[in-house]
Design a protein around this motif. Sequence first.
Motif, short mmCIF file in Angstrom:
data_model
loop_
_atom_site.label_atom_id
_atom_site.label_comp_id
_atom_site.label_asym_id
_atom_site.label_seq_id
_atom_site.Cartn_x
_atom_site.Cartn_y
_atom_site.Cartn_z
N TRP A 295 0.83 -1.20 0.00
CA TRP A 295 0.00 0.00 0.00
C TRP A 295 0.88 1.25 0.00
CZ3 TRP A 295 -5.19 -0.80 -0.32
CH2 TRP A 295 -5.64 -2.09 -0.04
N LYS A 296 0.57 2.19 -0.88
CA LYS A 296 1.30 3.46 -0.94
C LYS A 296 0.41 4.60 -0.48
CE LYS A 296 0.56 5.49 -5.47
NZ LYS A 296 0.31 6.83 -4.96
N GLY A 297 1.02 5.53 0.23
CA GLY A 297 0.29 6.69 0.71
C GLY A 297 0.29 7.82 -0.32
N ARG A 298 -0.37 8.90 0.02
CA ARG A 298 -0.50 10.05 -0.89
C ARG A 298 0.84 10.71 -1.22
NH1 ARG A 298 -5.91 13.14 1.34
NH2 ARG A 298 -7.34 11.46 0.79
N ILE A 299 1.77 10.67 -0.28
CA ILE A 299 3.05 11.34 -0.49
C ILE A 299 3.97 10.53 -1.41
CG2 ILE A 299 5.13 12.17 0.68
CD1 ILE A 299 3.34 12.70 3.13
N ALA A 300 3.79 9.20 -1.42
CA ALA A 300 4.63 8.34 -2.28
C ALA A 300 4.39 8.70 -3.75
CB ALA A 300 4.30 6.87 -2.05
N GLU A 301 5.48 8.86 -4.50
CA GLU A 301 5.37 9.25 -5.90
C GLU A 301 4.61 8.22 -6.71
OE1 GLU A 301 8.69 8.73 -4.52
OE2 GLU A 301 8.47 10.72 -3.64
N ASN A 302 4.95 6.95 -6.51
CA ASN A 302 4.31 5.85 -7.24
C ASN A 302 4.70 4.53 -6.57
OD1 ASN A 302 6.97 5.17 -8.24
ND2 ASN A 302 6.70 6.75 -9.81
N CYS A 303 4.19 3.43 -7.11
CA CYS A 303 4.49 2.12 -6.53
C CYS A 303 5.93 1.69 -6.75
CB CYS A 303 3.51 1.08 -7.08
SG CYS A 303 1.83 1.34 -6.45
N GLN A 304 6.55 2.17 -7.78
CA GLN A 304 7.96 1.85 -8.00
C GLN A 304 8.81 2.44 -6.87
OE1 GLN A 304 9.15 -0.26 -10.43
NE2 GLN A 304 10.98 -0.19 -9.15
N ALA A 305 8.44 3.62 -6.40
CA ALA A 305 9.16 4.23 -5.27
C ALA A 305 9.02 3.36 -4.01
CB ALA A 305 8.62 5.64 -5.01
N TYR B 128 -4.53 5.20 1.64
CA TYR B 128 -3.51 4.42 0.93
C TYR B 128 -4.16 3.73 -0.28
CZ TYR B 128 -0.28 5.02 4.81
OH TYR B 128 0.55 5.55 5.74
N GLU B 129 -3.34 3.57 -1.31
CA GLU B 129 -3.76 2.89 -2.53
C GLU B 129 -2.95 1.61 -2.70
OE1 GLU B 129 -3.65 3.76 -7.36
OE2 GLU B 129 -3.33 5.39 -5.95
N ARG B 130 -3.62 0.54 -3.14
CA ARG B 130 -2.95 -0.74 -3.34
C ARG B 130 -2.01 -0.67 -4.55
NH1 ARG B 130 -4.19 -5.91 -1.68
NH2 ARG B 130 -6.29 -5.31 -1.06
N CYS B 131 -0.81 -1.18 -4.39
CA CYS B 131 0.14 -1.31 -5.50
C CYS B 131 -0.05 -2.68 -6.13
CB CYS B 131 1.60 -1.18 -5.02
SG CYS B 131 2.02 0.48 -4.50
N ARG B 132 0.01 -2.72 -7.42
CA ARG B 132 -0.13 -3.99 -8.16
C ARG B 132 1.19 -4.40 -8.73
NH1 ARG B 132 -4.59 -6.46 -6.84
NH2 ARG B 132 -6.26 -5.03 -6.55
#
Length: 120
Positions: free
Chosen positions: A35-45, A116-120
Amino acid sequence: MKKIAHALIAITGVLTASLTNAYAADVDKAIQGTWKGRIAENCQAVRDVTTEDFFILHKKKMERYEGSCAVTQTGKKNNEFILKGICETEGETNRLTMSIRVLDKNHVVVDGEHKYERCR
């Protein structure tokens, strides 16, 4: 003397693994994942650990920036999960209580305020 030291190390490892398994609780599959938060640039980060705003839930543990937690207790009420655990962060041990409200299969809110948004 070396044999005794190796035996003690082996026994300590077995006891630690036993205690972890004895007190570990299973995290519901609905919230397992990265799970990535709003501050995380993207799931690769998140995968590269170049952001601090993420967490990864496994079956019996949680990882986050500079730390991890053994999940010791779980509960669920409606669409909200409560996780309790023991964490090791930057060399310090502390207790965790975390509420995770499921918005949909790809979005959750942690502790009532952090989305948070799920990373795939």
